[in-house]
Design a protein around this motif. Structure first.
Motif, PDB file in Angstrom:
ATOM      1  N   LYS A  40      -7.266   0.377  -0.897  1.00 36.55           N
ATOM      2  CA  LYS A  40      -6.288   0.830   0.137  1.00 36.55           C
ATOM      3  C   LYS A  40      -5.482  -0.349   0.637  1.00 36.55           C
ATOM      4  N   GLN A  41      -5.982  -1.767   0.579  1.00 33.69           N
ATOM      5  CA  GLN A  41      -5.227  -2.834   1.320  1.00 33.69           C
ATOM      6  C   GLN A  41      -5.017  -3.703  -0.203  1.00 33.69           C
ATOM      7  N   LEU A  42      -3.729  -4.104  -0.156  1.00 38.94           N
ATOM      8  CA  LEU A  42      -3.298  -4.902  -1.340  1.00 38.94           C
ATOM      9  C   LEU A  42      -3.632  -6.253  -1.322  1.00 38.94           C
ATOM     10  N   LEU A 220       6.587  -4.005  -2.377  1.00 36.43           N
ATOM     11  CA  LEU A 220       5.320  -4.884  -2.332  1.00 36.43           C
ATOM     12  C   LEU A 220       5.909  -6.313  -2.235  1.00 36.43           C
ATOM     13  N   SER A 221       6.778  -6.764  -2.763  1.00 41.53           N
ATOM     14  CA  SER A 221       7.370  -8.203  -2.555  1.00 41.53           C
ATOM     15  C   SER A 221       7.935  -8.431  -1.179  1.00 41.53           C
ATOM     16  N   ALA A 222       8.638  -7.412  -0.641  1.00 41.43           N
ATOM     17  CA  ALA A 222       9.221  -7.564   0.562  1.00 41.43           C
ATOM     18  C   ALA A 222       8.330  -7.628   1.656  1.00 41.43           C
ATOM     19  N   VAL A 223       7.551  -6.625   1.498  1.00 37.68           N
ATOM     20  CA  VAL A 223       6.425  -6.513   2.857  1.00 37.68           C
ATOM     21  C   VAL A 223       5.590  -7.539   2.765  1.00 37.68           C
ATOM     22  N   THR A 224       5.177  -8.187   1.683  1.00 37.23           N
ATOM     23  CA  THR A 224       4.073  -9.281   1.863  1.00 37.23           C
ATOM     24  C   THR A 224       4.791 -10.433   2.173  1.00 37.23           C
ATOM     25  N   ILE A 244      12.765   6.703  -4.393  1.00 35.31           N
ATOM     26  CA  ILE A 244      11.396   7.369  -4.273  1.00 35.31           C
ATOM     27  C   ILE A 244      10.129   6.569  -4.177  1.00 35.31           C
ATOM     28  N   ALA A 245      10.013   5.566  -5.223  1.00 40.25           N
ATOM     29  CA  ALA A 245       9.066   4.411  -5.247  1.00 40.25           C
ATOM     30  C   ALA A 245       8.996   3.680  -3.889  1.00 40.25           C
ATOM     31  N   ALA A 246      10.100   3.164  -3.417  1.00 41.89           N
ATOM     32  CA  ALA A 246      10.016   2.517  -2.295  1.00 41.89           C
ATOM     33  C   ALA A 246       9.503   3.621  -1.324  1.00 41.89           C
ATOM     34  N   TRP A 247       9.756   4.705  -1.055  1.00 40.16           N
ATOM     35  CA  TRP A 247       9.039   5.510  -0.057  1.00 40.16           C
ATOM     36  C   TRP A 247       7.570   5.931  -0.193  1.00 40.16           C
ATOM     37  N   GLU A 248       7.088   5.745  -1.629  1.00 36.63           N
ATOM     38  CA  GLU A 248       5.558   5.966  -1.972  1.00 36.63           C
ATOM     39  C   GLU A 248       5.049   4.553  -1.562  1.00 36.63           C
ATOM     40  N   ALA A 249       5.570   3.496  -1.779  1.00 37.08           N
ATOM     41  CA  ALA A 249       4.896   2.024  -1.531  1.00 37.08           C
ATOM     42  C   ALA A 249       4.854   1.926  -0.117  1.00 37.08           C
ATOM     43  N   ASN A 250       5.864   2.086   0.616  1.00 37.48           N
ATOM     44  CA  ASN A 250       6.013   2.606   2.199  1.00 37.48           C
ATOM     45  C   ASN A 250       4.629   2.850   2.680  1.00 37.48           C
ATOM     46  N   LYS A 251       4.372   4.215   2.213  1.00 41.61           N
ATOM     47  CA  LYS A 251       3.302   4.958   2.707  1.00 41.61           C
ATOM     48  C   LYS A 251       1.878   4.274   2.428  1.00 41.61           C
ATOM     49  N   PHE A 253       1.661   1.177   2.463  1.00 42.49           N
ATOM     50  CA  PHE A 253       1.365  -0.076   3.407  1.00 42.49           C
ATOM     51  C   PHE A 253       0.953   0.764   4.662  1.00 42.49           C
ATOM     52  N   ILE A 254       1.426   1.785   4.931  1.00 43.22           N
ATOM     53  CA  ILE A 254       0.878   2.451   6.262  1.00 43.22           C
ATOM     54  C   ILE A 254      -0.462   2.775   6.060  1.00 43.22           C
ATOM     55  N   ALA A 255      -1.172   3.196   5.233  1.00 37.23           N
ATOM     56  CA  ALA A 255      -2.482   3.284   4.738  1.00 37.23           C
ATOM     57  C   ALA A 255      -3.203   2.112   4.996  1.00 37.23           C
ATOM     58  N   ASP A 256      -2.513   0.961   4.221  1.00 28.61           N
ATOM     59  CA  ASP A 256      -3.130  -0.414   4.234  1.00 28.61           C
ATOM     60  C   ASP A 256      -3.703  -0.851   5.710  1.00 28.61           C
ATOM     61  N   GLY A 257      -2.656  -0.472   6.741  1.00 32.71           N
ATOM     62  CA  GLY A 257      -2.800  -0.725   8.122  1.00 32.71           C
ATOM     63  C   GLY A 257      -2.542  -2.291   8.594  1.00 32.71           C
TER      64      GLY A 257
END
Length: 426
Positions: A40-42, A220-224, A244-251, A253-257
């Motif tokens: 859950k955490q990248l 993943l690149s942007a957020v990290t 759609i992929a960006a939305w899924e990745a976003n969620k 990261f929310i679960a990552d916390g």
């Protein structure tokens, strides 16, 4: 091998990825499936090559040679011009000084290197079929050629100038085209007919979780890099799969916390006059509006960003673009050819790299959104440059162009298509 299971957006069924699944086994309606990763955490694994540093959130079982990865940096030139304090550019393409080494110049490599590394029981005895308007075909051609993966590409003949590479393609890659005057939808029809043959299988497009999660590596690149989830996400779209992929990745990261709890507002854009997603969204319609085939072909022929010419995007499907835009309170923008070209030149002047027309459409839409006061200038903004550095790459390399192995009439009969394709692989 990454530890994950697949899940249906419709019924919530969870199942193993045993045989190139593109749909829920319950066949529960028009809904995308998605990957649920055990981690859950990248953890960004910088010791792995290219894209595979994000392997925790990629549905893969192997690592292929040659991949690049999206590169995110904080803008100075364009940000200053627009009065933005936190504009981040995620660059997909060829820009060695930034560490961007996608040799086909577009983020479609993110898809290809993930799709071709996915668990696949068809590797040894069947041929993958991919339909494309250009960039996707070039990316899959490179990955499959360099890794000896059998591939048949279906493209519109008018997009053949996109079929270039730095070296000749492996004979395991073949190309068929629909005749001049056709568009991406015609190439999709061709691919569907071919996939009725027993020794071919569809890559799957937006239905393929590996394609979407490969595209999601831009986020993943942007957020990290930024250290938090952006407030806004700008990208030009043809199918909308990247959004759609960006939305899924976003969620994820929310679960990552560790990076925030917000959903990025998806700000997607299309190239006038080909605007099926914009038209449906502005009409408040979950369904795409009806357009005559010949009118759609004509409109697709007029746009400078040919890669955005998808007549049947995954917009209405559950878990598709309509749901992504709705949940993120996003919006759809448009840009003319002139506006896209002006934005391309502005980016080259202010940021220092050439970009492709689709990225020009996205940049033009960002400029409009700022001028119209639709975006907070203090917000964290991610601009996804989906293709760049191609003109530079062409200057620095001796290119080889791949001509179609066969060109089919737009209205070719299925039996004739299958006969000619069988001859190609006979």
């Amino acid at each position: 091998m990454t530890d994950y299971v697949l899940e249906s957006r419709c019924c919530g069924e969870k199942f193993e990825d045993r045989d190139w699944a593109l749909d829920c086994p319950n066949k529960d309606g028009a809904a995308l499936i998605f990957a649920q990763y055990a981690k859950k955490q990248l953890e960004v694994k910088d010791y792995l090559p290219g894209l595979y540093k994000f392997s925790d959130w990629l549905p893969i079982c192997r690592i292929l040679e040659g991949s690049g990865a999206p590169v995110t940096y904080k803008s100075e030139g364009l940000a200053q011009k627009l009065g933005l304090s936190r504009l981040y550019i995620t660059f997909n393409g060829y820009w060695p000084e930034k560490g961007a080494l996608m040799m086909t110049g577009a983020f479609k490599e993110c898809e290809a290197y993930t799709v071709c590394a996915r668990t696949n029981n068809h590797y040894d005895d069947k041929i993958m079929v991919v339909a494309s308007a250009g960039n996707t075909a070039r990316a899959f051609a490179r990955v499959c050629s360099e890794n000896n993966i059998p591939l048949l590409l279906c493209i519109p003949e008018d997009c053949n100038d996109a079929m270039w590479a730095a070296r000749s393609l492996n004979p395991c890659v073949k190309v068929v085209a629909t005749a001049s005057g056709s568009d991406y939808f015609d190439a999709i029809r061709l691919s569907n007919i071919i996939c009725e043959m027993g020794n071919f299988y569809p890559e799957g497009g937006a239905k393929n979780v590996a394609r979407r999660d490969g595209m999601g590596t831009t986020v993943l690149s942007a957020v990290t890099t930024i250290g938090r989830i952006p407030d806004y996400y700008f990208q030009a779209v043809g199918s909308g799969t990247g959004a759609i992929a960006a939305w899924e990745a976003n969620k994820r990261f929310i679960a990552d916390g560790r990076y925030g709890k917000n959903l990025m507002r998806l700000m997607v854009s299309q190239n006038v006059p080909f605007t099926p997603i914009y038209d449906a969204w502005k009409a408040g319609s979950r369904a795409l509006l009806s357009v005559d085939d010949e009118v759609a072909r004509q409109q697709a022929g007029e746009i400078c960003a040919k890669v955005l010419s998808n007549r049947k995007p995954p917009y209405s499907v559950k878990g598709g673009l309509f749901d992504a835009l709705t949940e993120t309170k996003g919006d759809v923008w448009v840009a003319t050819n002139e506006e896209a070209r002006e934005a391309m030149e502005l980016f080259r002047t202010l940021e220092g790299a050439d970009i492709e027309p689709a990225a020009g459409v996205a940049t033009a839409s960002l400029i409009k959104a700022i001028k119209e006061g639709k975006v907070n200038k203090e917000a964290v903004i991610m601009l996804n440059i989906t293709g760049g550095g191609i003109q530079r790459f062409k200057r620095e390399h001796n290119l080889v162009y791949k001509k179609p192995d066969y060109v089919f009439p737009i209205d070719a009969e299925p039996g004739f298509i299958k006969e000619k394709v069988a001859e190609l692989f006979g």
